[in-house]
Design a protein around this motif. Structure first.
Motif, short mmCIF file in Angstrom:
data_model
loop_
_atom_site.label_atom_id
_atom_site.label_comp_id
_atom_site.label_asym_id
_atom_site.label_seq_id
_atom_site.Cartn_x
_atom_site.Cartn_y
_atom_site.Cartn_z
N MET A 1 0.83 -1.15 -0.05
CA MET A 1 -0.06 0.20 -0.07
C MET A 1 0.83 1.13 -0.14
O MET A 1 1.89 1.37 0.86
N SER A 2 0.55 2.28 -0.76
CA SER A 2 1.49 3.27 -1.09
C SER A 2 1.26 4.22 0.24
O SER A 2 0.07 4.21 1.02
N HIS A 3 2.26 5.34 0.37
CA HIS A 3 2.21 6.22 1.55
C HIS A 3 0.89 7.01 1.49
O HIS A 3 0.32 7.59 2.26
N ALA A 4 0.73 7.49 0.25
CA ALA A 4 -0.36 8.50 0.11
C ALA A 4 -1.61 7.62 0.18
O ALA A 4 -2.55 8.17 0.91
N ARG A 5 -1.96 6.57 0.05
CA ARG A 5 -3.12 5.82 0.10
C ARG A 5 -3.43 5.42 1.78
O ARG A 5 -4.50 5.60 2.48
N ILE A 6 -2.19 5.41 2.56
CA ILE A 6 -2.39 5.02 3.94
C ILE A 6 -2.62 6.44 4.55
O ILE A 6 -3.58 6.49 5.37
N ASN A 33 -1.75 2.57 -6.82
CA ASN A 33 -0.44 3.43 -6.35
C ASN A 33 -0.87 4.92 -6.97
O ASN A 33 -1.38 4.84 -8.19
N VAL A 34 -0.58 5.90 -6.39
CA VAL A 34 -0.80 7.20 -6.61
C VAL A 34 0.50 7.99 -6.58
O VAL A 34 1.13 8.03 -5.52
N GLN A 35 0.97 8.65 -7.51
CA GLN A 35 2.20 9.48 -7.93
C GLN A 35 1.69 10.82 -7.74
O GLN A 35 0.78 11.19 -7.83
N LEU A 36 2.85 11.71 -7.29
CA LEU A 36 2.81 13.08 -6.80
C LEU A 36 2.11 13.74 -8.18
O LEU A 36 2.70 13.56 -9.48
N GLY A 37 1.26 14.46 -8.39
CA GLY A 37 0.59 15.05 -9.29
C GLY A 37 -0.72 14.27 -10.30
O GLY A 37 -1.34 14.78 -11.11
N ASP A 38 -0.92 12.96 -9.55
CA ASP A 38 -1.84 11.98 -10.35
C ASP A 38 -3.06 12.32 -9.55
O ASP A 38 -3.26 13.07 -8.41
N THR A 39 -4.32 12.24 -10.24
CA THR A 39 -5.69 12.33 -9.81
C THR A 39 -6.08 11.07 -9.51
O THR A 39 -6.01 10.05 -10.06
N ALA A 40 -6.81 10.97 -8.28
CA ALA A 40 -7.37 9.61 -7.72
C ALA A 40 -8.74 10.12 -7.07
O ALA A 40 -8.89 11.00 -6.79
N THR A 41 -9.47 9.02 -7.48
CA THR A 41 -10.96 9.20 -6.54
C THR A 41 -10.92 8.25 -5.34
O THR A 41 -10.60 7.10 -5.38
N LEU A 61 -8.09 17.33 4.51
CA LEU A 61 -7.45 17.02 3.50
C LEU A 61 -6.96 18.14 2.49
O LEU A 61 -6.16 18.05 1.61
N GLN A 62 -7.40 19.37 2.67
CA GLN A 62 -7.18 20.30 1.62
C GLN A 62 -5.91 20.76 2.07
O GLN A 62 -5.29 21.65 1.14
N GLN A 63 -5.30 20.42 3.12
CA GLN A 63 -3.86 20.90 3.39
C GLN A 63 -2.85 20.13 2.59
O GLN A 63 -1.73 20.63 2.24
N ASP A 64 -2.94 18.99 2.06
CA ASP A 64 -2.16 18.23 1.26
C ASP A 64 -2.64 17.67 -0.19
O ASP A 64 -1.88 17.11 -0.91
N PHE A 65 -4.16 17.86 -0.31
CA PHE A 65 -4.77 17.47 -1.50
C PHE A 65 -5.41 18.41 -2.18
O PHE A 65 -6.14 19.33 -1.24
N SER A 66 -5.83 18.46 -3.31
CA SER A 66 -6.84 19.24 -4.04
C SER A 66 -7.99 18.38 -4.20
O SER A 66 -8.01 17.51 -4.91
N ILE A 67 -8.97 19.12 -3.84
CA ILE A 67 -10.29 18.18 -3.91
C ILE A 67 -10.83 18.92 -4.93
O ILE A 67 -11.75 20.17 -5.06
N LEU A 68 -11.22 17.96 -6.07
CA LEU A 68 -11.80 18.47 -7.29
C LEU A 68 -13.20 18.54 -7.37
O LEU A 68 -13.86 19.09 -8.32
N GLY A 69 -13.90 17.73 -6.37
CA GLY A 69 -15.43 17.79 -6.35
C GLY A 69 -15.66 16.63 -5.43
O GLY A 69 -14.78 15.79 -5.15
N THR A 70 -16.87 16.47 -4.98
CA THR A 70 -17.62 15.65 -4.29
C THR A 70 -18.82 15.24 -4.72
O THR A 70 -19.54 16.16 -5.49
N SER A 71 -19.44 14.13 -4.66
CA SER A 71 -20.93 13.55 -4.89
C SER A 71 -21.38 12.89 -3.68
O SER A 71 -20.52 12.10 -2.97
N ARG A 72 -22.69 12.47 -3.72
CA ARG A 72 -23.43 11.76 -2.73
C ARG A 72 -24.48 10.87 -3.41
O ARG A 72 -25.20 11.48 -4.53
#
Length: 75
Positions: A1-6, A33-41, A61-72
């Motif tokens: 498991m990658s560090h970003a996922r953890i 796996n998620v690399q720096l700059g990748d977009t993940a859901t 999460l906004q301190q370390d990630f860009s939240i591009l959208g949410t849905s429910r």
């Protein structure tokens, strides 16, 4: 498991702690796996929550990630 996922899983575990007492919460990423700059859901599934359950606060999460959208979606 990658560090970003953890990190993401731990952050959501903390954000959803109040909901988790009343429901089963599962958080998954759309890839292993998620690399720096990748977009993940990040998918969060809550089962057994009451109708008054709200969306989690994502501000931490906004301190370390860009939240591009949410849905429910309700089943």
């Amino acid at each position: 498991m990658s560090h970003a996922r953890i990190i993401v899983c731990c952050l959501f575990a903390l954000l959803l702690a109040p909901v988790a007492r009343a429901a089963q919460v599962t958080a998954t990423l759309d890839r292993d796996n998620v690399q720096l700059g990748d977009t993940a859901t990040l998918n969060i599934r809550v089962e057994g929550a009451t109708s008054s359950a709200t969306m989690p606060d994502l501000h931490a999460l906004q301190q370390d990630f860009s939240i591009l959208g949410t849905s429910r979606t309700a089943a």
